[in-house]
Design a protein around this motif. Structure first.
Motif, PDB file in Angstrom:
ATOM      1  N   PRO A 133      -4.748   0.246  -7.865  1.00  0.00           N
ATOM      2  CA  PRO A 133      -5.863  -0.393  -7.971  1.00  0.00           C
ATOM      3  C   PRO A 133      -6.667   1.041  -7.142  1.00  0.00           C
ATOM      4  CG  PRO A 133      -4.435  -1.975  -6.943  1.00  0.00           C
ATOM      5  CD  PRO A 133      -4.011  -1.271  -7.354  1.00  0.00           C
ATOM      6  N   CYS A 134      -5.857   1.251  -5.796  1.00  0.00           N
ATOM      7  CA  CYS A 134      -5.951   1.897  -4.821  1.00  0.00           C
ATOM      8  C   CYS A 134      -6.372   3.321  -5.608  1.00  0.00           C
ATOM      9  CB  CYS A 134      -4.972   2.105  -3.322  1.00  0.00           C
ATOM     10  SG  CYS A 134      -6.596   0.843  -2.462  1.00  0.00           S
TER      11      CYS A 134
ATOM     12  N   ALA B 129     -10.453  -3.027  -5.627  1.00  0.00           N
ATOM     13  CA  ALA B 129     -10.242  -2.201  -5.315  1.00  0.00           C
ATOM     14  C   ALA B 129     -11.486  -1.338  -4.988  1.00  0.00           C
ATOM     15  CB  ALA B 129      -8.941  -1.229  -5.682  1.00  0.00           C
TER      16      ALA B 129
ATOM     17  N   GLN C 296       2.195   1.642  -4.138  1.00  0.00           N
ATOM     18  CA  GLN C 296       1.120   2.481  -4.112  1.00  0.00           C
ATOM     19  C   GLN C 296       1.108   3.971  -3.614  1.00  0.00           C
ATOM     20  OE1 GLN C 296      -3.307   0.917  -4.899  1.00  0.00           O
ATOM     21  NE2 GLN C 296      -3.261   0.508  -3.437  1.00  0.00           N
TER      22      GLN C 296
ATOM     23  N   VAL D  93      -7.035  -8.733  -7.399  1.00  0.00           N
ATOM     24  CA  VAL D  93      -6.846  -7.653  -7.408  1.00  0.00           C
ATOM     25  C   VAL D  93      -8.452  -7.093  -6.775  1.00  0.00           C
ATOM     26  CG1 VAL D  93      -5.527  -5.942  -8.431  1.00  0.00           C
ATOM     27  CG2 VAL D  93      -5.532  -5.468  -5.845  1.00  0.00           C
TER      28      VAL D  93
ATOM     29  N   GLU E  18       0.786  -0.726   0.262  1.00  0.00           N
ATOM     30  CA  GLU E  18       0.017  -0.265  -0.215  1.00  0.00           C
ATOM     31  C   GLU E  18       0.387   1.366   0.328  1.00  0.00           C
ATOM     32  OE1 GLU E  18      -2.460  -0.178  -0.768  1.00  0.00           O
ATOM     33  OE2 GLU E  18      -4.255  -1.742   0.377  1.00  0.00           O
TER      34      GLU E  18
ATOM     35  N   ASN F  44      -8.312  -1.904  -0.130  1.00  0.00           N
ATOM     36  CA  ASN F  44      -8.369  -2.876  -1.289  1.00  0.00           C
ATOM     37  C   ASN F  44      -8.044  -4.414  -0.643  1.00  0.00           C
ATOM     38  OD1 ASN F  44      -6.506  -1.526  -4.005  1.00  0.00           O
ATOM     39  ND2 ASN F  44      -5.009  -1.662  -2.929  1.00  0.00           N
TER      40      ASN F  44
END
Length: 242
Positions: free
Chosen positions: A81-82, A121, A74, A119, A71, A135
């Protein structure tokens, strides 16, 4: 149709909705949302990012250290995706990470290296406002059923309402404290005006002007000076000596 037991689903939603408590802990709440979401759909791991007032996402909760690092990656790489769910306000589901390098050239290989293959989100949203994203990761391929997508998005929406509700309560408490502070200051100013008027044999309007002038000249807040005159008049002899 979702495979989640209705009783379990009801318990989770009640738990997540219950934010109006005196000892509300935001981090614990977000950790609960993250954990319960993963449990409901048997996800291997989960993480949650929350946006600040500038729209910058920050890591808030994860099911384990491996997911926490992913995370954070990201956020640092500004890709994943988040971030897509947060930006678009729509779920990103059934994304196969083995084939995700074109969409997320940095994030997808990093997630695969961490042992994940799929994944999903979900935005934390209420109407037109999106405040974060959740996520869910899978170590095996496989699709999330539409009914389960709906359940997790509903859970994310309820969590968003809880967060915004807690923020509103906190803001209301701050406003109430500010109002009470202003009322207390007003009382002190009225008392100081009366004291100066009595000491100098002047009317209260003139006393107020002297109070304001002294506060400006000495770079003091009016309420601070008023409390000084009431509590320690000898510290401002120019004002309190006849």
């Amino acid at each position: 149709m979702t495979s989640i037991a209705p009783e379990r689903l009801a318990d989770v939603f009640v738990e997540v909705a219950d934010t109006l408590v005196t000892d509300f802990d935001l981090i614990e709440f977000l950790q609960t949302v993250t954990t319960r979401a993963a449990e409901l759909v048997d996800a291997s791991a989960a993480g949650l990012l929350l946006g600040d007032h500038r729209g910058q996402l920050h890591f808030m909760a994860a099911s384990d250290e491996r997911t926490k690092l992913l995370e954070l990656f990201q956020v640092q790489s500004r890709e994943g995706p988040c971030l897509d769910a947060f930006r678009d306000g729509a779920p990103v589901v059934n994304s196969e990470l083995d084939n995700g390098s074109q969409r997320w050239p940095q994030f997808a290989p990093r997630a695969v290296a961490a042992g994940f293959r799929a994944v999903h989100a979900f935005p934390l949203r209420l109407r037109g406002e999106t405040i974060g994203a959740l996520n869910l990761f899978g170590t095996e391929g496989g699709r999330m059923e539409p009914a389960d997508v709906h359940v997790i998005q509903a859970l994310a929406d309820v969590a968003t309402i809880g967060i915004l509700q807690e923020r509103a309560v906190r803001r209301a408490e701050v406003v109430a404290e500010q109002l009470q502070g202003a009322l207390n200051s007003r009382v002190a100013i009225e008392q100081a005006k009366g004291a100066l008027a009595q000491i100098h044999g002047i009317d209260v309007d003139t006393a107020f002007e002297r109070l304001r002038s002294y506060a400006r000249n000495h770079h003091l807040r009016l309420s601070e000076l008023a409390h000084t005159i009431i509590d320690d008049p000898d510290s401002a002899p120019e004002l309190t000596t006849a």
